[in-house]
Design a protein around this motif. Structure first.
Motif, mmCIF file in Angstrom:
data_model
loop_
_atom_site.group_PDB
_atom_site.id
_atom_site.type_symbol
_atom_site.label_atom_id
_atom_site.label_comp_id
_atom_site.label_asym_id
_atom_site.label_seq_id
_atom_site.Cartn_x
_atom_site.Cartn_y
_atom_site.Cartn_z
ATOM 1 N N HIS A 153 -3.203 7.181 0.869
ATOM 2 C CA HIS A 153 -2.762 6.193 1.602
ATOM 3 C C HIS A 153 -1.521 6.261 2.191
ATOM 4 O O HIS A 153 -0.580 6.659 1.448
ATOM 5 N N SER A 154 -1.083 6.093 3.514
ATOM 6 C CA SER A 154 0.246 5.905 4.073
ATOM 7 C C SER A 154 1.091 4.535 3.476
ATOM 8 O O SER A 154 0.467 3.900 2.752
ATOM 9 N N ARG A 155 2.140 4.663 3.601
ATOM 10 C CA ARG A 155 3.150 3.361 3.108
ATOM 11 C C ARG A 155 2.780 2.297 4.092
ATOM 12 O O ARG A 155 3.211 2.525 5.317
ATOM 13 N N ALA A 156 2.132 1.136 3.809
ATOM 14 C CA ALA A 156 2.185 0.267 4.585
ATOM 15 C C ALA A 156 2.292 -1.080 4.034
ATOM 16 O O ALA A 156 2.036 -1.206 2.630
ATOM 17 N N VAL A 157 2.604 -2.402 4.665
ATOM 18 C CA VAL A 157 2.542 -3.510 4.218
ATOM 19 C C VAL A 157 1.694 -4.522 5.038
ATOM 20 O O VAL A 157 1.798 -4.431 6.476
ATOM 21 N N VAL A 158 0.867 -5.269 4.372
ATOM 22 C CA VAL A 158 -0.258 -6.240 5.177
ATOM 23 C C VAL A 158 -0.215 -7.631 4.489
ATOM 24 O O VAL A 158 -0.329 -7.646 3.253
ATOM 25 N N VAL A 159 0.341 -8.683 5.336
ATOM 26 C CA VAL A 159 0.388 -9.963 4.674
ATOM 27 C C VAL A 159 -0.908 -10.993 5.265
ATOM 28 O O VAL A 159 -0.988 -10.593 6.730
ATOM 29 N N LEU A 160 -1.410 -11.533 4.234
ATOM 30 C CA LEU A 160 -2.693 -12.153 4.754
ATOM 31 C C LEU A 160 -2.353 -13.731 4.392
ATOM 32 O O LEU A 160 -1.747 -14.039 3.329
ATOM 33 N N ASN A 161 -2.940 -14.655 5.259
ATOM 34 C CA ASN A 161 -2.920 -16.146 5.044
ATOM 35 C C ASN A 161 -4.102 -16.470 4.084
ATOM 36 O O ASN A 161 -4.872 -15.698 3.433
ATOM 37 N N GLU A 162 -4.150 -17.652 3.561
ATOM 38 C CA GLU A 162 -5.170 -18.168 2.997
ATOM 39 C C GLU A 162 -6.688 -17.965 3.328
ATOM 40 O O GLU A 162 -7.481 -17.926 2.518
ATOM 41 N N GLN A 163 -6.737 -17.845 4.722
ATOM 42 C CA GLN A 163 -7.915 -17.726 4.958
ATOM 43 C C GLN A 163 -8.527 -16.153 5.143
ATOM 44 O O GLN A 163 -9.614 -16.067 5.731
ATOM 45 N N GLY A 164 -7.548 -15.134 5.080
ATOM 46 C CA GLY A 164 -7.803 -14.031 5.100
ATOM 47 C C GLY A 164 -7.331 -13.423 6.276
ATOM 48 O O GLY A 164 -7.853 -12.243 6.752
ATOM 49 N N ASN A 165 -6.568 -13.957 7.236
ATOM 50 C CA ASN A 165 -6.322 -13.749 8.603
ATOM 51 C C ASN A 165 -4.655 -12.734 8.256
ATOM 52 O O ASN A 165 -4.067 -13.281 7.714
ATOM 53 N N ILE B 18 0.830 -1.188 0.125
ATOM 54 C CA ILE B 18 0.152 -0.090 -0.049
ATOM 55 C C ILE B 18 0.709 1.260 0.033
ATOM 56 O O ILE B 18 1.880 1.186 0.753
ATOM 57 N N PHE B 19 0.463 2.227 -0.762
ATOM 58 C CA PHE B 19 1.427 3.466 -1.012
ATOM 59 C C PHE B 19 0.593 4.700 -1.506
ATOM 60 O O PHE B 19 -0.519 4.567 -1.907
ATOM 61 N N PRO B 20 1.150 5.833 -1.159
ATOM 62 C CA PRO B 20 0.394 6.998 -1.707
ATOM 63 C C PRO B 20 0.113 7.096 -3.310
ATOM 64 O O PRO B 20 -0.930 7.472 -3.814
ATOM 65 N N SER B 21 1.220 7.163 -3.974
ATOM 66 C CA SER B 21 0.988 7.420 -5.417
ATOM 67 C C SER B 21 2.339 6.455 -6.280
ATOM 68 O O SER B 21 3.460 6.775 -5.844
ATOM 69 N N ILE B 22 1.785 5.884 -7.248
ATOM 70 C CA ILE B 22 2.730 5.196 -8.242
ATOM 71 C C ILE B 22 3.649 6.230 -8.887
ATOM 72 O O ILE B 22 4.852 5.918 -9.298
ATOM 73 N N ASP B 23 3.439 7.502 -8.741
ATOM 74 C CA ASP B 23 4.426 8.559 -9.355
ATOM 75 C C ASP B 23 5.197 8.888 -8.481
ATOM 76 O O ASP B 23 5.867 10.193 -8.773
ATOM 77 N N THR B 24 5.719 8.310 -7.451
ATOM 78 C CA THR B 24 6.759 8.809 -6.638
ATOM 79 C C THR B 24 7.772 7.698 -6.692
ATOM 80 O O THR B 24 7.389 6.327 -6.752
ATOM 81 N N GLY B 25 9.044 8.096 -6.446
ATOM 82 C CA GLY B 25 10.264 7.134 -6.441
ATOM 83 C C GLY B 25 10.206 5.991 -5.611
ATOM 84 O O GLY B 25 10.043 4.624 -6.002
ATOM 85 N N THR B 26 9.768 6.144 -4.459
ATOM 86 C CA THR B 26 9.914 5.055 -3.350
ATOM 87 C C THR B 26 8.771 4.306 -3.764
ATOM 88 O O THR B 26 8.684 3.030 -3.486
ATOM 89 N N CYS B 27 7.548 4.619 -4.047
ATOM 90 C CA CYS B 27 6.278 3.904 -4.275
ATOM 91 C C CYS B 27 6.540 3.057 -5.655
ATOM 92 O O CYS B 27 6.214 1.691 -5.590
ATOM 93 N N ALA B 28 7.100 3.703 -6.610
ATOM 94 C CA ALA B 28 7.356 2.913 -7.792
ATOM 95 C C ALA B 28 8.433 1.744 -7.532
ATOM 96 O O ALA B 28 8.418 0.622 -8.118
ATOM 97 N N GLN B 29 9.289 1.998 -6.739
ATOM 98 C CA GLN B 29 10.209 1.024 -6.270
ATOM 99 C C GLN B 29 9.528 -0.077 -5.625
ATOM 100 O O GLN B 29 10.170 -1.433 -5.744
ATOM 101 N N SER B 30 8.755 0.115 -4.644
ATOM 102 C CA SER B 30 8.184 -0.815 -4.013
ATOM 103 C C SER B 30 7.273 -1.861 -4.752
ATOM 104 O O SER B 30 7.521 -3.310 -4.631
#
Length: 168
Positions: free
Chosen positions: A130-142, A51-63
């Protein structure tokens, strides 16, 4: 509310990321072909929400580039790159960069995803992105892992996110 910084200046989000072990909130997002999808549509697969603010920034594009590279190696896993960018901008970026291993999704219509996940900025020059964040989910959505990147111009911890997938 989470507090992060933008080049050292405090800004705040609407809330906090979902708790580890909780069921991920469902939200509807827009694909690059303008069709609708939801987080629940990905049950049965491991999911990385980049999750990130905008694809048009260097850090977002790199992620997006980094997760695209890493995603090619992952079994039963989908990487969803989510911002409020218009689907047209997301498509342009992926075409120009040769991005094929991640799925771009937009929260431009109603911001429901950013609100549900507590990560839309409530103040500062980037509100209501959006703020820059990462969320990882398992197959059940947890929720297996979350990272609210404390300085918005910094990249997320790719290694920690991917290790959470391996432990699942």
């Amino acid at each position: 509310m989470a507090t992060v910084t933008l080049k050292g200046n405090e800004i705040h989000t609407l809330g906090n990321l979902p708790a580890q072990g909780s069921m991920a909130p469902n939200a509807t997002l827009t694909k690059t072909d303008l069709s609708a999808t939801s987080i629940a549509d990905y049950k049965g697969k491991k999911v990385v929400l980049n999750i990130f603010p905008s694809i048009d920034t260097g850090t977002c594009a790199q992620s997006v580039r980094q997760f695209n590279e890493e995603a090619a190696e992952l079994d039963n896993t989908v990487v969803l790159c989510i911002s409020k960018d218009l689907p047209f901008a997301q498509t342009r970026f992926c075409g120009a960069e040769g991005i094929e291993n991640v799925e771009m999704l937009s929260d431009f219509k109603d911001g429901n995803f950013g609100t549900s996940y507590g990560l839309s900025f409530s103040d500062g020059p980037l509100a209501p992105l959006h703020s820059r964040a990462v969320v990882v989910l398992n197959e059940q959505g947890n929720v297996l892992y979350t990272e609210q990147v404390p300085e918005i111009v910094d990249e997320p911890n790719y290694k920690a996110a991917l290790e959470a997938l391996m432990d699942a």
